[in-house]
Design an enzyme around this catalytic site. Structure first.
Site, PDB file in Angstrom:
ATOM      1  N   LEU A  17      56.205  14.061  43.679  1.00 34.64           N
ATOM      2  CA  LEU A  17      56.547  12.744  44.215  1.00 34.64           C
ATOM      3  C   LEU A  17      55.458  11.717  43.933  1.00 34.64           C
ATOM      4  O   LEU A  17      55.747  10.534  43.735  1.00 34.64           O
ATOM      5  CB  LEU A  17      56.818  12.840  45.715  1.00 34.64           C
ATOM      6  CG  LEU A  17      58.108  13.559  46.116  1.00 34.64           C
ATOM      7  CD1 LEU A  17      58.205  13.678  47.633  1.00 34.64           C
ATOM      8  CD2 LEU A  17      59.336  12.829  45.571  1.00 34.64           C
ATOM      9  N   ASP A  59      38.681  14.737  43.834  1.00 32.02           N
ATOM     10  CA  ASP A  59      38.933  15.803  44.789  1.00 32.02           C
ATOM     11  C   ASP A  59      38.870  15.162  46.169  1.00 32.02           C
ATOM     12  O   ASP A  59      37.797  14.737  46.615  1.00 32.02           O
ATOM     13  CB  ASP A  59      37.867  16.894  44.642  1.00 32.02           C
ATOM     14  CG  ASP A  59      37.997  18.014  45.670  1.00 32.02           C
ATOM     15  OD1 ASP A  59      38.856  17.907  46.576  1.00 32.02           O
ATOM     16  OD2 ASP A  59      37.230  18.990  45.576  1.00 32.02           O
ATOM     17  N   ASN A  86      49.005  11.158  49.269  1.00 29.56           N
ATOM     18  CA  ASN A  86      50.016  12.114  48.843  1.00 29.56           C
ATOM     19  C   ASN A  86      49.450  13.477  48.468  1.00 29.56           C
ATOM     20  O   ASN A  86      50.182  14.471  48.479  1.00 29.56           O
ATOM     21  CB  ASN A  86      50.781  11.537  47.648  1.00 29.56           C
ATOM     22  CG  ASN A  86      51.726  12.541  47.026  1.00 29.56           C
ATOM     23  OD1 ASN A  86      52.714  12.932  47.631  1.00 29.56           O
ATOM     24  ND2 ASN A  86      51.407  12.984  45.811  1.00 29.56           N
ATOM     25  N   SER A 137      53.544  12.879  55.155  1.00 27.23           N
ATOM     26  CA  SER A 137      53.620  13.988  56.096  1.00 27.23           C
ATOM     27  C   SER A 137      54.725  14.936  55.625  1.00 27.23           C
ATOM     28  O   SER A 137      54.786  15.301  54.445  1.00 27.23           O
ATOM     29  CB  SER A 137      53.879  13.452  57.501  1.00 27.23           C
ATOM     30  OG  SER A 137      53.961  14.486  58.450  1.00 27.23           O
ATOM     31  N   TYR A 151      50.548  25.410  57.461  1.00 29.90           N
ATOM     32  CA  TYR A 151      50.854  24.178  56.715  1.00 29.90           C
ATOM     33  C   TYR A 151      51.309  23.088  57.674  1.00 29.90           C
ATOM     34  O   TYR A 151      50.815  21.951  57.622  1.00 29.90           O
ATOM     35  CB  TYR A 151      51.934  24.459  55.670  1.00 29.90           C
ATOM     36  CG  TYR A 151      52.519  23.212  55.043  1.00 29.90           C
ATOM     37  CD1 TYR A 151      51.727  22.385  54.244  1.00 29.90           C
ATOM     38  CD2 TYR A 151      53.848  22.854  55.250  1.00 29.90           C
ATOM     39  CE1 TYR A 151      52.252  21.233  53.667  1.00 29.90           C
ATOM     40  CE2 TYR A 151      54.380  21.715  54.668  1.00 29.90           C
ATOM     41  CZ  TYR A 151      53.588  20.903  53.887  1.00 29.90           C
ATOM     42  OH  TYR A 151      54.112  19.764  53.333  1.00 29.90           O
ATOM     43  N   LYS A 155      50.030  18.887  59.000  1.00 32.98           N
ATOM     44  CA  LYS A 155      50.857  17.691  59.082  1.00 32.98           C
ATOM     45  C   LYS A 155      50.932  17.179  60.516  1.00 32.98           C
ATOM     46  O   LYS A 155      50.993  15.959  60.743  1.00 32.98           O
ATOM     47  CB  LYS A 155      52.255  17.984  58.529  1.00 32.98           C
ATOM     48  CG  LYS A 155      52.257  18.361  57.049  1.00 32.98           C
ATOM     49  CD  LYS A 155      51.630  17.267  56.175  1.00 32.98           C
ATOM     50  CE  LYS A 155      51.766  17.565  54.694  1.00 32.98           C
ATOM     51  NZ  LYS A 155      51.176  16.507  53.849  1.00 32.98           N
TER      52      LYS A 155
END
Length: 276
Positions: A17, A59, A86, A137, A151, A155
């Protein structure tokens, strides 16, 4: 469509994306500081769009490097209008399956990377009294599913940080939006070694998506949606990217309220007051 070209700073801009969003912005004449772990992965953007692109090898877990990259973009373009955080990483696995090192690395990229970049752009945006910070997110930032806990934790942390930041910088004309994609083609995911003990949890996740209508979204359409979001004068704090997420989210929040209400007597007990 925006009439005035904007300047974007997009992390993770070389694939998925992030690449779509960079392409969408550039294709309408906006400028993009495109950041990726390897600058060579940005060669095609630079070849196609020339001086509209500033390729940056970055990074996002290196705080000093983040500040240098933002300073370079500010100097090159005279300011950053839109930050898109992103860059991301995902390890799929039950809590017992994921190593501490894997969990920590996800948090460094997904949370601290966005934290560093947000801190770097906010003083400039605050001084100009304008700007957008768009945090990528996930639907997993508002729900937590089995075998995705480490994971999703990154978020959830990003969601909390961004909600607080939005209230802090609104006074200065800076908007913060959490984009919560549902399902798009991605190269983020890695699988932790699977233990048979958690096969039932993986099956539970798959069963939970049956009949929801959630299917992989079109990355090009997500590019158009990002431009619409960036141009909106009153953007939301949160928005899903992808259809049919609400049927999963509505019952999740209804269950939370119901559970708090069911156990309010315990809350009262802990307070030291008698239930009404």
């Amino acid at each position: 469509m925006s009439n005035t070209p904007k300047t974007w700073f997009i992390t993770g801009a070389s694939r998925g994306l992030g690449a779509q969003w960079a392409e969408a912005a550039l294709s309408r004449g906006d400028r993009v500081a495109a950041a990726a772990r390897s600058a060579s992965t940005l060669d095609s953007l630079a070849e196609n769009y020339g001086d509209l692109v500033l390729p940056l090898e970055l990074d996002v877990t290196d705080e000093a490097a983040v500040h240098r990259a933002v300073a370079a973009a500010e100097e090159r373009f005279g300011g950053i209008d839109i930050l898109v955080n992103n860059a991301g990483q995902a390890v799929m696995g039950a809590v017992e399956e994921v190593t501490a090192a894997q969990a920590r690395e996800q948090m460094e990229v997904n949370y601290f990377g966005a934290f560093y970049t947000s801190q770097a752009v906010v003083p400039h945006m605050r001084n100009r009294r304008s700007g957008r910070i768009i945090q990528i997110s996930s639907m997993g930032g508002v729900v937590a599913l089995p075998t995705m806990g480490t994971y999703h934790a990154t978020k959830w942390a990003l969601e909390a940080l961004s909600q607080a930041l939005a209230a802090e910088v609104a006074e200065y004309g800076v908007h913060v939006t959490l984009v919560e994609p549902l399902m798009f083609p991605s190269e983020l995911g890695n699988m932790a070694p699977q233990m048979p003990a958690y096969d039932h949890a993986r099956a539970l996740v798959m069963a939970g998506f049956e009949g929801t209508g959630i299917a992989p979204g079109d990355p090009a359409a997500a590019g158009r949606a990002m431009l619409t979001l960036a141009d909106d004068p009153n953007p939301p704090l949160r928005t899903l990217f992808g259809a049919n997420g609400l049927p999963l989210i509505r019952p999740e929040y209804a269950r939370r309220i119901a559970l708090w209400e069911e156990w309010d007597h315990l809350a009262q007990l802990a307070q030291g007051t008698s239930p009404a």
